[in-house]
Scaffold this motif. Structure first.
Motif, PDB file in Angstrom:
ATOM      1  N   ASP A  98       0.826  -1.211   0.000  1.00  0.00           N
ATOM      2  CA  ASP A  98       0.000   0.000   0.000  1.00  0.00           C
ATOM      3  C   ASP A  98       0.860   1.261   0.000  1.00  0.00           C
ATOM      4  OD1 ASP A  98      -2.717  -0.480  -0.266  1.00  0.00           O
ATOM      5  OD2 ASP A  98      -3.024  -0.839   1.866  1.00  0.00           O
ATOM      6  N   ARG A  99       1.850   1.317   0.882  1.00  0.00           N
ATOM      7  CA  ARG A  99       2.702   2.513   0.960  1.00  0.00           C
ATOM      8  C   ARG A  99       3.439   2.755  -0.352  1.00  0.00           C
ATOM      9  NH1 ARG A  99       3.842   0.207   5.849  1.00  0.00           N
ATOM     10  NH2 ARG A  99       5.879  -0.529   5.145  1.00  0.00           N
ATOM     11  N   GLN A 100       4.029   1.704  -0.912  1.00  0.00           N
ATOM     12  CA  GLN A 100       4.842   1.837  -2.114  1.00  0.00           C
ATOM     13  C   GLN A 100       4.003   2.184  -3.349  1.00  0.00           C
ATOM     14  OE1 GLN A 100       8.299   1.645  -2.084  1.00  0.00           O
ATOM     15  NE2 GLN A 100       7.944   1.621   0.102  1.00  0.00           N
ATOM     16  N   ILE A 101       2.970   1.410  -3.593  1.00  0.00           N
ATOM     17  CA  ILE A 101       2.178   1.591  -4.807  1.00  0.00           C
ATOM     18  C   ILE A 101       1.287   2.830  -4.696  1.00  0.00           C
ATOM     19  CG2 ILE A 101       0.370   0.586  -6.253  1.00  0.00           C
ATOM     20  CD1 ILE A 101       1.692  -2.124  -5.870  1.00  0.00           C
ATOM     21  N   SER A 102       0.767   3.085  -3.515  1.00  0.00           N
ATOM     22  CA  SER A 102      -0.071   4.275  -3.350  1.00  0.00           C
ATOM     23  C   SER A 102       0.703   5.544  -3.646  1.00  0.00           C
ATOM     24  CB  SER A 102      -0.645   4.321  -1.927  1.00  0.00           C
ATOM     25  OG  SER A 102      -1.512   3.231  -1.730  1.00  0.00           O
ATOM     26  N   ALA A 103       1.966   5.580  -3.245  1.00  0.00           N
ATOM     27  CA  ALA A 103       2.798   6.755  -3.520  1.00  0.00           C
ATOM     28  C   ALA A 103       3.051   6.892  -5.023  1.00  0.00           C
ATOM     29  CB  ALA A 103       4.123   6.650  -2.768  1.00  0.00           C
ATOM     30  N   THR A 104       3.310   5.783  -5.695  1.00  0.00           N
ATOM     31  CA  THR A 104       3.586   5.811  -7.133  1.00  0.00           C
ATOM     32  C   THR A 104       2.358   6.207  -7.937  1.00  0.00           C
ATOM     33  OG1 THR A 104       5.259   4.079  -6.897  1.00  0.00           O
ATOM     34  CG2 THR A 104       4.348   4.402  -9.094  1.00  0.00           C
ATOM     35  N   TRP A 105       1.201   5.660  -7.594  1.00  0.00           N
ATOM     36  CA  TRP A 105      -0.027   5.873  -8.365  1.00  0.00           C
ATOM     37  C   TRP A 105      -0.911   6.968  -7.777  1.00  0.00           C
ATOM     38  CZ3 TRP A 105      -1.856   3.501 -12.902  1.00  0.00           C
ATOM     39  CH2 TRP A 105      -1.000   2.553 -13.448  1.00  0.00           C
ATOM     40  N   LYS A 106      -0.460   7.615  -6.715  1.00  0.00           N
ATOM     41  CA  LYS A 106      -1.212   8.740  -6.103  1.00  0.00           C
ATOM     42  C   LYS A 106      -2.638   8.334  -5.744  1.00  0.00           C
ATOM     43  CE  LYS A 106       2.211  11.645  -7.087  1.00  0.00           C
ATOM     44  NZ  LYS A 106       3.405  10.868  -6.901  1.00  0.00           N
ATOM     45  N   ARG A 107      -2.739   7.327  -4.901  1.00  0.00           N
ATOM     46  CA  ARG A 107      -4.042   6.847  -4.452  1.00  0.00           C
ATOM     47  C   ARG A 107      -3.931   6.462  -2.983  1.00  0.00           C
ATOM     48  NH1 ARG A 107      -6.072   1.998  -7.465  1.00  0.00           N
ATOM     49  NH2 ARG A 107      -7.020   1.470  -5.514  1.00  0.00           N
ATOM     50  N   PRO A 108      -5.044   6.459  -2.255  1.00  0.00           N
ATOM     51  CA  PRO A 108      -4.972   6.198  -0.815  1.00  0.00           C
ATOM     52  C   PRO A 108      -4.647   4.747  -0.457  1.00  0.00           C
ATOM     53  CG  PRO A 108      -7.237   6.550  -1.495  1.00  0.00           C
ATOM     54  CD  PRO A 108      -6.373   6.846  -2.679  1.00  0.00           C
ATOM     55  N   SER A 109      -5.100   3.811  -1.246  1.00  0.00           N
ATOM     56  CA  SER A 109      -4.867   2.404  -0.939  1.00  0.00           C
ATOM     57  C   SER A 109      -4.783   1.618  -2.238  1.00  0.00           C
ATOM     58  CB  SER A 109      -6.015   1.866  -0.078  1.00  0.00           C
ATOM     59  OG  SER A 109      -5.814   0.509   0.209  1.00  0.00           O
ATOM     60  N   ALA A 110      -3.939   0.594  -2.241  1.00  0.00           N
ATOM     61  CA  ALA A 110      -3.769  -0.200  -3.455  1.00  0.00           C
ATOM     62  C   ALA A 110      -4.215  -1.644  -3.277  1.00  0.00           C
ATOM     63  CB  ALA A 110      -2.305  -0.173  -3.901  1.00  0.00           C
ATOM     64  N   VAL A 111      -4.131  -2.175  -2.070  1.00  0.00           N
ATOM     65  CA  VAL A 111      -4.418  -3.587  -1.841  1.00  0.00           C
ATOM     66  C   VAL A 111      -5.908  -3.792  -1.597  1.00  0.00           C
ATOM     67  CG1 VAL A 111      -3.912  -5.616  -0.423  1.00  0.00           C
ATOM     68  CG2 VAL A 111      -2.100  -3.952  -0.907  1.00  0.00           C
ATOM     69  N   LEU A 112      -6.514  -4.648  -2.414  1.00  0.00           N
ATOM     70  CA  LEU A 112      -7.936  -4.997  -2.256  1.00  0.00           C
ATOM     71  C   LEU A 112      -8.020  -6.164  -1.269  1.00  0.00           C
ATOM     72  CD1 LEU A 112      -9.018  -4.840  -5.997  1.00  0.00           C
ATOM     73  CD2 LEU A 112      -9.196  -3.050  -4.268  1.00  0.00           C
ATOM     74  N   ARG A 113      -7.973  -5.857   0.004  1.00  0.00           N
ATOM     75  CA  ARG A 113      -7.899  -6.889   1.050  1.00  0.00           C
ATOM     76  C   ARG A 113      -9.130  -7.787   1.080  1.00  0.00           C
ATOM     77  NH1 ARG A 113      -3.692  -4.573   4.880  1.00  0.00           N
ATOM     78  NH2 ARG A 113      -3.062  -2.741   3.729  1.00  0.00           N
ATOM     79  N   ASN A 114     -10.275  -7.272   0.669  1.00  0.00           N
ATOM     80  CA  ASN A 114     -11.493  -8.087   0.652  1.00  0.00           C
ATOM     81  C   ASN A 114     -11.593  -8.953  -0.602  1.00  0.00           C
ATOM     82  OD1 ASN A 114     -11.877  -5.846  -0.975  1.00  0.00           O
ATOM     83  ND2 ASN A 114     -14.058  -5.685  -0.540  1.00  0.00           N
ATOM     84  N   ALA A 115     -10.604  -8.879  -1.480  1.00  0.00           N
ATOM     85  CA  ALA A 115     -10.614  -9.668  -2.718  1.00  0.00           C
ATOM     86  C   ALA A 115      -9.618 -10.806  -2.667  1.00  0.00           C
ATOM     87  CB  ALA A 115     -10.296  -8.758  -3.908  1.00  0.00           C
ATOM     88  N   LYS A 116      -9.121 -11.130  -1.488  1.00  0.00           N
ATOM     89  CA  LYS A 116      -8.049 -12.124  -1.376  1.00  0.00           C
ATOM     90  C   LYS A 116      -8.465 -13.492  -1.915  1.00  0.00           C
ATOM     91  CE  LYS A 116      -8.741 -14.083   3.156  1.00  0.00           C
ATOM     92  NZ  LYS A 116      -7.998 -14.886   4.057  1.00  0.00           N
ATOM     93  N   ILE A 117      -7.493 -14.149  -2.531  1.00  0.00           N
ATOM     94  CA  ILE A 117      -7.681 -15.518  -2.996  1.00  0.00           C
ATOM     95  C   ILE A 117      -6.779 -16.398  -2.128  1.00  0.00           C
ATOM     96  CG2 ILE A 117      -7.393 -17.148  -4.907  1.00  0.00           C
ATOM     97  CD1 ILE A 117      -9.680 -15.195  -5.355  1.00  0.00           C
ATOM     98  N   PRO A 118      -7.369 -17.236  -1.271  1.00  0.00           N
ATOM     99  CA  PRO A 118      -6.574 -18.007  -0.326  1.00  0.00           C
ATOM    100  C   PRO A 118      -5.861 -19.197  -0.947  1.00  0.00           C
ATOM    101  CG  PRO A 118      -8.891 -18.498  -0.060  1.00  0.00           C
ATOM    102  CD  PRO A 118      -8.796 -17.416  -1.096  1.00  0.00           C
ATOM    103  N   ASN A 119      -4.865 -19.649  -0.249  1.00  0.00           N
ATOM    104  CA  ASN A 119      -4.123 -20.852  -0.618  1.00  0.00           C
ATOM    105  C   ASN A 119      -4.847 -22.051   0.006  1.00  0.00           C
ATOM    106  OD1 ASN A 119      -2.064 -22.248  -1.825  1.00  0.00           O
ATOM    107  ND2 ASN A 119      -0.633 -21.983  -0.134  1.00  0.00           N
TER     108      ASN A 119
END
Length: 159
Positions: A98-119
């Motif tokens: 989130d910190r890395q990609i949000s800074a690059t793409w200028k957005r508050p959050s990048a990880v869709l935590r509710n979209a996880k695909i489990p192992n």
């Protein structure tokens, strides 16, 4: 040509699943896309690769695909099939992404935590041989539907 009425009348979403390599074919796929979703295992090595890849795409975007939107990072092969939360280690990696990609793409959050695909089952048992969603795996269908709902929400389709 994806803007032809033939495609627009028949499909709301076309998902192109491709390895994150900057080949000519992959760049063409990005040029035809409106949104980019990056699946990522929540370990440090994959997180660094995903953030590097997201930065590469962002750097290329103005000249090649100026309208491409980062839809988000989809956590993949996470712990626990029915667990709705991530393990502490996975949360730490998701926060790093989130910190890395949000800074690059200028957005508050990048990880869709509710979209996880489990192992684990049923995904592991059919890997490379079948499609978990199509089998007799209600929990796999539920997880994939949750991911689809999250993606639909990001791109503005009704869930």
């Amino acid at each position: 040509h994806l803007q032809m009425p033939y495609f627009q009348d028949r499909y709301k979403v076309i998902i192109i699943d491709a390895p994150p390599r900057m080949t000519t074919g992959f760049i063409n796929a990005l040029c035809a896309s409106t949104h980019l979703f990056i699946p990522a295992i929540l370990d440090q090595m994959t997180a660094e690769a995903a953030t590097f890849f997201a930065k590469q795409v962002r750097d290329m975007a103005p000249g090649l695909f100026p309208n491409l939107v980062l839809g988000g990072v989809i956590p993949s092969r996470t712990s626990g099939l029915t667990n709705t939360t991530l393990k502490a280690e996975e949360m730490a990696v998701a926060d790093f992404i989130d910190r890395q990609i949000s800074a690059t793409w200028k957005r508050p959050s990048a990880v869709l935590r509710n979209a996880k695909i489990p192992n684990g089952e049923p995904f592991a048992s059919v890997s490379g041989t079948d499609i978990a969603y199509l089998g007799d795996h209600a929990e796999a269908r539920a997880r994939i539907k949750a991911m689809g709902d999250a993606v639909s929400g990001v791109i503005g389709l009704p869930v």
